[in-house]
Design a protein around this motif. Structure first.
Motif, mmCIF file in Angstrom:
data_model
loop_
_atom_site.group_PDB
_atom_site.id
_atom_site.type_symbol
_atom_site.label_atom_id
_atom_site.label_comp_id
_atom_site.label_asym_id
_atom_site.label_seq_id
_atom_site.Cartn_x
_atom_site.Cartn_y
_atom_site.Cartn_z
ATOM 1 N N ASP A 24 31.100 62.491 73.233
ATOM 2 C CA ASP A 24 31.481 63.583 72.343
ATOM 3 C C ASP A 24 30.262 64.387 71.915
ATOM 4 O O ASP A 24 30.378 65.561 71.560
ATOM 5 C CB ASP A 24 32.220 63.053 71.108
ATOM 6 C CG ASP A 24 33.647 62.640 71.454
ATOM 7 O OD1 ASP A 24 34.110 62.982 72.556
ATOM 8 O OD2 ASP A 24 34.294 61.967 70.631
ATOM 9 N N LEU A 25 29.097 63.759 71.954
ATOM 10 C CA LEU A 25 27.867 64.485 71.614
ATOM 11 C C LEU A 25 27.335 65.270 72.815
ATOM 12 O O LEU A 25 26.299 65.918 72.728
ATOM 13 C CB LEU A 25 26.806 63.502 71.104
ATOM 14 C CG LEU A 25 27.082 62.953 69.686
ATOM 15 C CD1 LEU A 25 26.233 61.719 69.398
ATOM 16 C CD2 LEU A 25 26.824 64.024 68.638
ATOM 17 N N GLY A 26 28.003 65.172 73.947
ATOM 18 C CA GLY A 26 27.623 65.985 75.102
ATOM 19 C C GLY A 26 26.718 65.265 76.092
ATOM 20 O O GLY A 26 26.031 65.904 76.897
ATOM 21 N N LYS A 47 18.774 56.972 81.022
ATOM 22 C CA LYS A 47 17.709 57.493 80.147
ATOM 23 C C LYS A 47 17.569 56.614 78.910
ATOM 24 O O LYS A 47 16.603 56.728 78.157
ATOM 25 C CB LYS A 47 18.059 58.912 79.695
ATOM 26 C CG LYS A 47 17.965 59.924 80.792
ATOM 27 C CD LYS A 47 16.534 60.407 80.873
ATOM 28 C CE LYS A 47 16.441 61.544 81.840
ATOM 29 N NZ LYS A 47 15.296 62.362 81.676
ATOM 30 N N GLY A 48 18.597 55.812 78.650
ATOM 31 C CA GLY A 48 18.557 54.914 77.500
ATOM 32 C C GLY A 48 19.651 53.883 77.658
ATOM 33 O O GLY A 48 20.600 54.090 78.431
ATOM 34 N N LYS A 181 23.073 60.308 67.570
ATOM 35 C CA LYS A 181 22.475 61.532 68.109
ATOM 36 C C LYS A 181 20.945 61.420 68.092
ATOM 37 O O LYS A 181 20.269 61.820 69.053
ATOM 38 C CB LYS A 181 22.921 62.737 67.271
ATOM 39 C CG LYS A 181 22.567 64.062 67.876
ATOM 40 C CD LYS A 181 23.211 65.194 67.109
ATOM 41 C CE LYS A 181 22.957 66.504 67.814
ATOM 42 N NZ LYS A 181 23.474 67.627 67.070
ATOM 43 N N ASN A 182 20.410 60.851 67.003
ATOM 44 C CA ASN A 182 18.955 60.663 66.928
ATOM 45 C C ASN A 182 18.460 59.767 68.065
ATOM 46 O O ASN A 182 17.434 60.026 68.681
ATOM 47 C CB ASN A 182 18.569 60.034 65.586
ATOM 48 C CG ASN A 182 18.698 61.031 64.437
ATOM 49 O OD1 ASN A 182 18.701 62.242 64.658
ATOM 50 N ND2 ASN A 182 18.830 60.522 63.223
ATOM 51 N N PHE A 183 19.241 58.716 68.334
ATOM 52 C CA PHE A 183 18.838 57.828 69.438
ATOM 53 C C PHE A 183 18.837 58.605 70.761
ATOM 54 O O PHE A 183 17.936 58.446 71.596
ATOM 55 C CB PHE A 183 19.764 56.608 69.517
ATOM 56 C CG PHE A 183 19.446 55.711 70.684
ATOM 57 C CD1 PHE A 183 18.255 54.991 70.740
ATOM 58 C CD2 PHE A 183 20.317 55.614 71.777
ATOM 59 C CE1 PHE A 183 17.930 54.191 71.836
ATOM 60 C CE2 PHE A 183 20.014 54.811 72.875
ATOM 61 C CZ PHE A 183 18.815 54.103 72.901
ATOM 62 N N LEU A 184 19.837 59.480 70.938
ATOM 63 C CA LEU A 184 19.896 60.263 72.177
ATOM 64 C C LEU A 184 18.688 61.200 72.284
ATOM 65 O O LEU A 184 18.130 61.382 73.366
ATOM 66 C CB LEU A 184 21.202 61.064 72.246
ATOM 67 C CG LEU A 184 22.484 60.213 72.243
ATOM 68 C CD1 LEU A 184 23.722 61.099 72.233
ATOM 69 C CD2 LEU A 184 22.517 59.284 73.462
ATOM 70 N N HIS A 185 18.268 61.766 71.141
ATOM 71 C CA HIS A 185 17.056 62.602 71.157
ATOM 72 C C HIS A 185 15.844 61.752 71.547
ATOM 73 O O HIS A 185 15.005 62.185 72.335
ATOM 74 C CB HIS A 185 16.823 63.234 69.781
ATOM 75 C CG HIS A 185 17.653 64.467 69.562
ATOM 76 N ND1 HIS A 185 17.541 65.599 70.352
ATOM 77 C CD2 HIS A 185 18.616 64.744 68.652
ATOM 78 C CE1 HIS A 185 18.397 66.513 69.933
ATOM 79 N NE2 HIS A 185 19.074 66.019 68.905
ATOM 80 N N ILE A 186 15.797 60.529 71.005
ATOM 81 C CA ILE A 186 14.681 59.634 71.341
ATOM 82 C C ILE A 186 14.666 59.382 72.866
ATOM 83 O O ILE A 186 13.617 59.292 73.491
ATOM 84 C CB ILE A 186 14.814 58.293 70.566
ATOM 85 C CG1 ILE A 186 14.590 58.542 69.065
ATOM 86 C CG2 ILE A 186 13.843 57.234 71.090
ATOM 87 C CD1 ILE A 186 14.972 57.384 68.160
ATOM 88 N N ALA A 190 19.472 65.598 78.012
ATOM 89 C CA ALA A 190 20.004 66.953 77.813
ATOM 90 C C ALA A 190 21.433 66.797 77.303
ATOM 91 O O ALA A 190 22.195 65.973 77.810
ATOM 92 C CB ALA A 190 19.990 67.692 79.141
ATOM 93 N N PHE A 191 21.798 67.574 76.292
ATOM 94 C CA PHE A 191 23.145 67.480 75.722
ATOM 95 C C PHE A 191 24.047 68.491 76.439
ATOM 96 O O PHE A 191 24.418 69.509 75.891
ATOM 97 C CB PHE A 191 23.086 67.786 74.217
ATOM 98 C CG PHE A 191 22.426 66.699 73.415
ATOM 99 C CD1 PHE A 191 23.171 65.819 72.636
ATOM 100 C CD2 PHE A 191 21.042 66.537 73.439
ATOM 101 C CE1 PHE A 191 22.558 64.807 71.906
ATOM 102 C CE2 PHE A 191 20.424 65.533 72.706
ATOM 103 C CZ PHE A 191 21.185 64.667 71.947
#
Ligand code: XMP
Length: 508
Positions: A24-26, A47-48, A181-186, A190-191
């Motif tokens: 859902d966050l893309g 990527k994670g 979302k913060n973890f995805l930024h870490i 790409a969203f």
């Protein structure tokens, strides 16, 4: 190659939700069992990685774990609940039992401005569900958030490892989405993952894969098989043949509706098989619910085999399998409550060379969005789920055409009134059941000894749990009046007020 977050499943009840939140966050996410081979994990170049919660205890001798090599892949890893304890345990921290199980909301105090808690208030709320917890984090780790009873509610080594004892994926953790979302930024992803792009890409890939070969598919008219069929049709047009079996267990007018829709709206190659008589003949005298299900499943396969013989050699068999089907059929310890049968179940005796499952990566609401993005009308995309064995599991006791006729009429009236009241999008499923029960009534001064019709309407997110729907009394009153007046041989209407569990949605 699109960015991927891999979720390694340790059996926790919220694991599918983690994938949902990430998508859902893309960002595209997939679940694999925790013991998936490391080379498969690496081949996907995630990527994670998220290590989920689970029911076991990390300090038990045979507790589920990941390979130590996974922890040295050098990519960000987020451990949730059991996953957090596992990271801690494997890297030299200590995990102990708390004096009592901590379950429910807890205040969370964020201690530092670690990127995992970027934009999260210093005091927020989190959802806890655990008995064990991290007492001492591993060397070089520090605590970045605490609750009153769980000092190490979140830990990190400041490099790749992050752990949270609470569940950011559930709605009861209000800042959970921000944390994910913060973890995805870490992870530096790409969203940019969208269902619409997925549809276009998949159609292109299907076209390349099929080439000039032929595809056969069982179309039930349900959302999953419909969306899958349309994708394949858009890819290869008339190379796709859909077999639509009218087993005599469909709802009022449904068989014609489904056939006409696909023929006129999409000019699809459809073979309709009117097999009502043979299904009813096989079901004659059978009352045991599981036996009914098995007979219908097997007869469906027989009909499908016969049709495929007539059509001649087809290279591909297509199915509308969706992601939860794959995750659920991977469950090793689940008890058999009902032997579910999806029209399109895999026939064993047909020599297909390959299988195509265009929706195997999507959740139900993503399938619906895919349908809408291909221009399918809402009334097809938002059809309520209908079980493979059809009305047979709603016609208790022996299935006869007389009983089916009564049930169909009552069911059609209920559906019509729910739609008229504008409730059809709020209620997950709503249908009538014929419980094989007669009772005494009075109509026009005459004694009657007629059928009882039960109405079932439930709200649900995923059919795993459900609550009975709070339908306004005036609507129920109208439905009941119409059923006793318009359906033959019915003198009583009751409303089922049980949730799942302990009941199930269907009565058989
Ligand atoms: P229960 O009755 O187990 O149903 O609470 C959960 C959901 O599954 C649907 N259902 C089926 N769907 N094949 C299907 O494709 C089946 O054999 C089947 N049996 C039940 C049911 O309608 C509900 O949505």
């Amino acid at each position: 190659m699109r960015d991927l977050i891999l979720v390694l499943d340790f059996g926790g009840q919220y694991n599918q939700l983690i994938v949902r939140r990430v998508r859902d966050l893309g960002v595209y996410a997939e679940i694999l069992p925790y013991d998936a081979p490391l080379d498969i994990i690496k081949s996907k170049s995630p990527k994670g990685i998220v290590l989920t919660g689970g029911p076991r205890v990390v300090t038990e001798p045979d507790a589920p774990a990941v390979s130590p090599d996974l922890l040295s892949m050098g990519i960000p890893i987020l451990g949730i609940c059991y996953g957090c304890q596992l990271i801690s345990h494997m890297l030299g921290g200590s995990v102990v039992a708390s004096s009592s199980r901590e379950y429910g909301k807890a205040p969370l105090f964020v201690k530092t401005d670690n990127p995992l808690f970027h934009s999260v208030p210093e005091q927020t709320t989190c959802w806890m569900s655990h008995t064990y917890y991290v007492q001492d984090p591993p060397p070089n780790f520090h605590i970045i958030a605490s609750t009153p009873t769980c000092p190490a509610a979140s830990i990190t080594d400041g490099q790749n490892f992050y752990g949270v004892q609470f569940h950011p994926e559930v709605v009861h953790t209000p800042d959970g989405n921000v944390i994910i979302k913060n973890f995805l930024h870490i992870c530096g992803v790409a969203f940019d993952w969208k269902v619409d792009d997925f549809v276009g890409d998949t159609i292109k890939k299907i076209r390349e894969r099929i080439g000039d070969k032929r595809v056969l598919m069982a179309l039930s008219g349900g959302v999953d098989s419909s969306v899958a069929a349309l994708m394949i049709h858009k890819a290869v047009g008339k190379q796709l043949t859909c077999v639509f079996v009218d087993n005599g267990l469909l709802r009022l007018g449904e068989a014609d509706e489904v056939e006409n829709f696909y023929r006129s709206a999409y000019d699809m190659n459809i073979v309709r098989v009117n097999a009502s008589d043979r299904f009813l003949a096989k079901l004659a005298g059978v009352t045991e619910p599981e036996q009914k299900r098995k007979i219908i499943g097997e007869e469906f396969i027989r009909v499908f085999e016969e049709e495929s013989d007539k059509i001649g050699e087809t290279h591909f068999l297509a199915q509308g399998t969706i992601y939860p089907d794959i995750i659920e059929s991977g469950g090793k310890h689940a008890a058999v409550i009902k032997s579910h049968h999806n029209v399109g179940g895999l026939p064993k005796n047909i020599a297909f060379k390959e299988i195509i499952e265009p929706l195997r990566e999507l959740f139900k609401d993503e399938v619906r969005r895919a349908g809408m993005s291909m221009g399918m009308p809402e009334h097809m995309v938002y059809r309520q789920p209908f079980p493979g064995p059809g009305l047979a599991v709603r016609c208790l006791g022996e299935v006869t055409s007389e009983k089916l006729d009564i049930l169909r009429r009552a069911d059609a009236i209920f559906r019509e009134e729910i739609a008229t009241a504008g409730l059809d999008r709020d209620i997950w499923q709503y249908f009538a059941i014929l419980p094989n029960l007669r009772s005494v009534g009075v109509m026009g001064d005459e004694r009657t000894y007629f059928h009882t019709v039960a109405l079932r309407a439930v709200t649900s997110l995923d059919a795993m749990t459900a609550d009975w729907a709070d339908i306004p009394f005036p609507v129920l009153k109208k439905v009941s009046n119409r059923i006793v007046n318009e359906a033959p041989q019915v003198n009583r209407v009751v409303y089922d007020i049980t949730s799942k569990p302990p009941a199930t949605i269907e009565w058989e």
